[in-house]
Motif scaffolding. Structure first.
Motif, PDB file in Angstrom:
ATOM      1  N   ARG A  44       0.810  -1.214   0.000  1.00  0.00           N
ATOM      2  CA  ARG A  44       0.000   0.000   0.000  1.00  0.00           C
ATOM      3  C   ARG A  44       0.842   1.262   0.000  1.00  0.00           C
ATOM      4  N   HIS A  45       1.932   1.274   0.780  1.00  0.00           N
ATOM      5  CA  HIS A  45       2.665   2.514   1.001  1.00  0.00           C
ATOM      6  C   HIS A  45       4.009   2.580   0.282  1.00  0.00           C
ATOM      7  N   ARG A  46       4.508   1.448  -0.196  1.00  0.00           N
ATOM      8  CA  ARG A  46       5.831   1.465  -0.842  1.00  0.00           C
ATOM      9  C   ARG A  46       5.736   0.686  -2.153  1.00  0.00           C
ATOM     10  N   ASP A  47       6.669  -0.217  -2.400  1.00  0.00           N
ATOM     11  CA  ASP A  47       6.641  -1.059  -3.592  1.00  0.00           C
ATOM     12  C   ASP A  47       6.797  -2.509  -3.180  1.00  0.00           C
ATOM     13  N   LEU A  48       5.902  -3.362  -3.643  1.00  0.00           N
ATOM     14  CA  LEU A  48       6.009  -4.795  -3.402  1.00  0.00           C
ATOM     15  C   LEU A  48       5.925  -5.499  -4.745  1.00  0.00           C
TER      16      LEU A  48
ATOM     17  N   ASP B  67       7.331  -9.015  -5.426  1.00  0.00           N
ATOM     18  CA  ASP B  67       7.089 -10.462  -5.301  1.00  0.00           C
ATOM     19  C   ASP B  67       6.221 -10.742  -4.062  1.00  0.00           C
ATOM     20  N   ALA B  68       4.927 -10.443  -4.191  1.00  0.00           N
ATOM     21  CA  ALA B  68       4.022 -10.658  -3.072  1.00  0.00           C
ATOM     22  C   ALA B  68       3.933 -12.130  -2.691  1.00  0.00           C
ATOM     23  N   ASP B  69       3.981 -13.018  -3.669  1.00  0.00           N
ATOM     24  CA  ASP B  69       3.891 -14.457  -3.378  1.00  0.00           C
ATOM     25  C   ASP B  69       5.037 -14.901  -2.464  1.00  0.00           C
ATOM     26  N   ALA B  70       6.243 -14.381  -2.725  1.00  0.00           N
ATOM     27  CA  ALA B  70       7.389 -14.741  -1.894  1.00  0.00           C
ATOM     28  C   ALA B  70       7.238 -14.185  -0.481  1.00  0.00           C
ATOM     29  N   ALA B  71       6.672 -12.995  -0.360  1.00  0.00           N
ATOM     30  CA  ALA B  71       6.476 -12.391   0.959  1.00  0.00           C
ATOM     31  C   ALA B  71       5.470 -13.209   1.771  1.00  0.00           C
ATOM     32  N   TRP B  72       4.362 -13.588   1.147  1.00  0.00           N
ATOM     33  CA  TRP B  72       3.365 -14.402   1.855  1.00  0.00           C
ATOM     34  C   TRP B  72       3.926 -15.776   2.203  1.00  0.00           C
ATOM     35  N   ALA B  73       4.697 -16.362   1.292  1.00  0.00           N
ATOM     36  CA  ALA B  73       5.278 -17.689   1.549  1.00  0.00           C
ATOM     37  C   ALA B  73       6.259 -17.640   2.715  1.00  0.00           C
ATOM     38  N   ALA B  74       7.037 -16.557   2.803  1.00  0.00           N
ATOM     39  CA  ALA B  74       7.991 -16.413   3.911  1.00  0.00           C
ATOM     40  C   ALA B  74       7.256 -16.322   5.241  1.00  0.00           C
ATOM     41  N   LEU B  75       6.163 -15.542   5.282  1.00  0.00           N
ATOM     42  CA  LEU B  75       5.371 -15.436   6.502  1.00  0.00           C
ATOM     43  C   LEU B  75       4.835 -16.807   6.915  1.00  0.00           C
ATOM     44  N   ALA B  76       4.280 -17.548   5.966  1.00  0.00           N
ATOM     45  CA  ALA B  76       3.712 -18.855   6.272  1.00  0.00           C
ATOM     46  C   ALA B  76       4.767 -19.809   6.826  1.00  0.00           C
ATOM     47  N   ARG B  77       5.957 -19.814   6.223  1.00  0.00           N
ATOM     48  CA  ARG B  77       7.036 -20.676   6.704  1.00  0.00           C
ATOM     49  C   ARG B  77       7.460 -20.314   8.113  1.00  0.00           C
ATOM     50  N   GLN B  78       7.585 -19.032   8.367  1.00  0.00           N
ATOM     51  CA  GLN B  78       8.025 -18.573   9.685  1.00  0.00           C
ATOM     52  C   GLN B  78       7.023 -18.963  10.775  1.00  0.00           C
ATOM     53  N   VAL B  79       5.752 -18.719  10.510  1.00  0.00           N
ATOM     54  CA  VAL B  79       4.721 -19.018  11.511  1.00  0.00           C
ATOM     55  C   VAL B  79       4.625 -20.522  11.743  1.00  0.00           C
ATOM     56  N   ALA B  80       4.723 -21.306  10.682  1.00  0.00           N
ATOM     57  CA  ALA B  80       4.635 -22.761  10.821  1.00  0.00           C
ATOM     58  C   ALA B  80       5.800 -23.320  11.619  1.00  0.00           C
ATOM     59  N   ALA B  81       6.977 -22.691  11.486  1.00  0.00           N
ATOM     60  CA  ALA B  81       8.170 -23.196  12.168  1.00  0.00           C
ATOM     61  C   ALA B  81       8.279 -22.732  13.611  1.00  0.00           C
ATOM     62  N   ALA B  82       7.617 -21.622  13.942  1.00  0.00           N
ATOM     63  CA  ALA B  82       7.749 -21.048  15.284  1.00  0.00           C
ATOM     64  C   ALA B  82       6.966 -21.858  16.310  1.00  0.00           C
ATOM     65  N   SER B  83       7.557 -22.017  17.481  1.00  0.00           N
ATOM     66  CA  SER B  83       6.833 -22.638  18.586  1.00  0.00           C
ATOM     67  C   SER B  83       5.753 -21.702  19.102  1.00  0.00           C
ATOM     68  N   ALA B  84       5.969 -20.403  18.931  1.00  0.00           N
ATOM     69  CA  ALA B  84       4.955 -19.404  19.282  1.00  0.00           C
ATOM     70  C   ALA B  84       5.164 -18.174  18.409  1.00  0.00           C
ATOM     71  N   THR B  85       4.059 -17.596  17.963  1.00  0.00           N
ATOM     72  CA  THR B  85       4.087 -16.320  17.255  1.00  0.00           C
ATOM     73  C   THR B  85       3.358 -15.312  18.123  1.00  0.00           C
ATOM     74  N   VAL B  86       4.059 -14.253  18.537  1.00  0.00           N
ATOM     75  CA  VAL B  86       3.466 -13.248  19.420  1.00  0.00           C
ATOM     76  C   VAL B  86       3.230 -11.972  18.617  1.00  0.00           C
ATOM     77  N   CYS B  87       2.014 -11.450  18.711  1.00  0.00           N
ATOM     78  CA  CYS B  87       1.598 -10.278  17.948  1.00  0.00           C
ATOM     79  C   CYS B  87       1.258  -9.146  18.913  1.00  0.00           C
ATOM     80  N   VAL B  88       1.512  -7.904  18.484  1.00  0.00           N
ATOM     81  CA  VAL B  88       1.355  -6.776  19.406  1.00  0.00           C
ATOM     82  C   VAL B  88      -0.096  -6.366  19.627  1.00  0.00           C
ATOM     83  N   SER B  89      -1.007  -6.863  18.801  1.00  0.00           N
ATOM     84  CA  SER B  89      -2.418  -6.515  18.970  1.00  0.00           C
ATOM     85  C   SER B  89      -3.286  -7.633  18.414  1.00  0.00           C
ATOM     86  N   ASP B  90      -4.569  -7.590  18.771  1.00  0.00           N
ATOM     87  CA  ASP B  90      -5.503  -8.587  18.242  1.00  0.00           C
ATOM     88  C   ASP B  90      -5.654  -8.451  16.733  1.00  0.00           C
TER      89      ASP B  90
END
Length: 309
Positions: free
Chosen positions: A131-135, A137-160
């Motif tokens: 939205r605010h810059r340039d993206l 390879d969106a597919d690669a960005a989403w894939a990286a997020l999915a891999r990270q969350v799947a591998a983490a024992s816990a994912t902590v987020c700053v808000s609901d």
């Protein structure tokens, strides 16, 4: 426990003055205070090194600078791979990573070692970047997020809202909300200054922080008060000109090292966070560090009724 703290975001210096940098330092401090061995692996270091972290081991992997968005994304992925190799060689027990675009450090290290991982997510970065810059390879960005969350024992987020965003775009993982916090030993209550009350803002001077509203309010005030602004940013010149044009005096303190924040908060009567309204509620996903700093300083807080604020 050997803990690798990882930040692949080139926009966040480990030793900087903005809120994200303060948060990095506070997390590292807390881990050290609990007796853990901590080393930091990051793409940006910064120069505002606090005395108590002067001996912290920091491994610097640079992201190649380029104006080409696609090349920049590849450079971030390459930095991620380089950091993953360094962390793997260090053989940590735990990897604590601040989520950034295109990084898969946590996932790579967990796959290669016996380490467990904790992923900290502070913003919906994929959509924010688009939205605010340039993206590119969106597919690669989403894939990286999915891999990270799947591998983490816990994912902590700053808000609901951030938690819900992570859950909506991933199919595995244990995802939780853990709001930001600050050290109550670093910031303590101080006496209010005599005279007209001091209203204080702390933060980067960007449009979505609403500091222009404070300057306008000072000009419209029917009772006297003083405005103190602690921080710097792209709106500083415009805000200075706004104050001059309105004929009001604003105490602009500029960028301040985290260790000096308590001295600059001292004497304040109120802490403010005047976030402007946005079209979509999902834009107000943050957990503002400034509000917790005000509370630690014993200040009443006046803030916009947005998000989880």
């Amino acid at each position: 426990m050997r803990i690798a703290y990882v930040s692949v975001d080139p926009g966040i210096p480990v030793f900087g003055t903005k809120g994200a940098s303060v948060h990095v330092q506070e997390v590292v401090r807390d881990l050290l205070a609990r007796g853990h061995e901590v080393e930091v692996f990051a793409t940006r270091i910064g120069s505002d090194v606090p005395v108590d972290l002067a001996d912290l081991a920091v491994h610097h992997v640079r992201v190649a600078k380029t104006d080409d968005a696609a090349a920049r994304e590849r450079a971030q992925a390459e930095a991620s791979a380089s950091i993953a190799a360094k962390v793997t060689a260090w053989e940590p027990d735990l990897v604590y990573e601040r989520y950034s675009l295109f990084s898969t450090v946590l996932a790579d290290v967990v796959a290669a070692t016996a380490a467990v991982g904790v992923l900290e997510v502070n913003a919906p970065l994929v959509e924010e970047q688009a939205r605010h810059r340039d993206l590119v390879d969106a597919d690669a960005a989403w894939a990286a997020l999915a891999r990270q969350v799947a591998a983490a024992s816990a994912t902590v987020c700053v808000s609901d809202l951030v938690r819900d965003w992570v859950r909506a775009h991933t199919t595995a993982g244990r995802v939780h909300t853990v709001p930001n916090g600050v050290s109550t030993t670093r910031i303590r209550p101080a006496a209010e200054a005599a005279g007209d009350p001091v209203v204080t803002f702390v933060g980067t001077l960007k449009p979505w922080h609403g500091v222009d509203v404070l300057v306008d309010a000072l000009a419209r005030a029917r009772a006297p008060w003083r405005l103190r602004v602690i921080g710097d940013g792209p709106q500083c010149e415009a805000l200075t000109e706004q104050a001059r044009a309105l004929g009001v005096e604003v105490d602009f303190r500029g960028a301040v090292a985290p260790a000096e924040i308590p001295d600059h908060l001292a004497g304040s009567a109120i802490g403010v966070a005047p976030y402007p309204a946005t079209a979509a509620e999902t834009d107000q996903y943050f957990s503002p560090l400034k509000i917790y700093e005000y509370l630690a300083a014993g200040l009443p807080v006046v803030a916009s009724r947005v998000g989880q604020v």
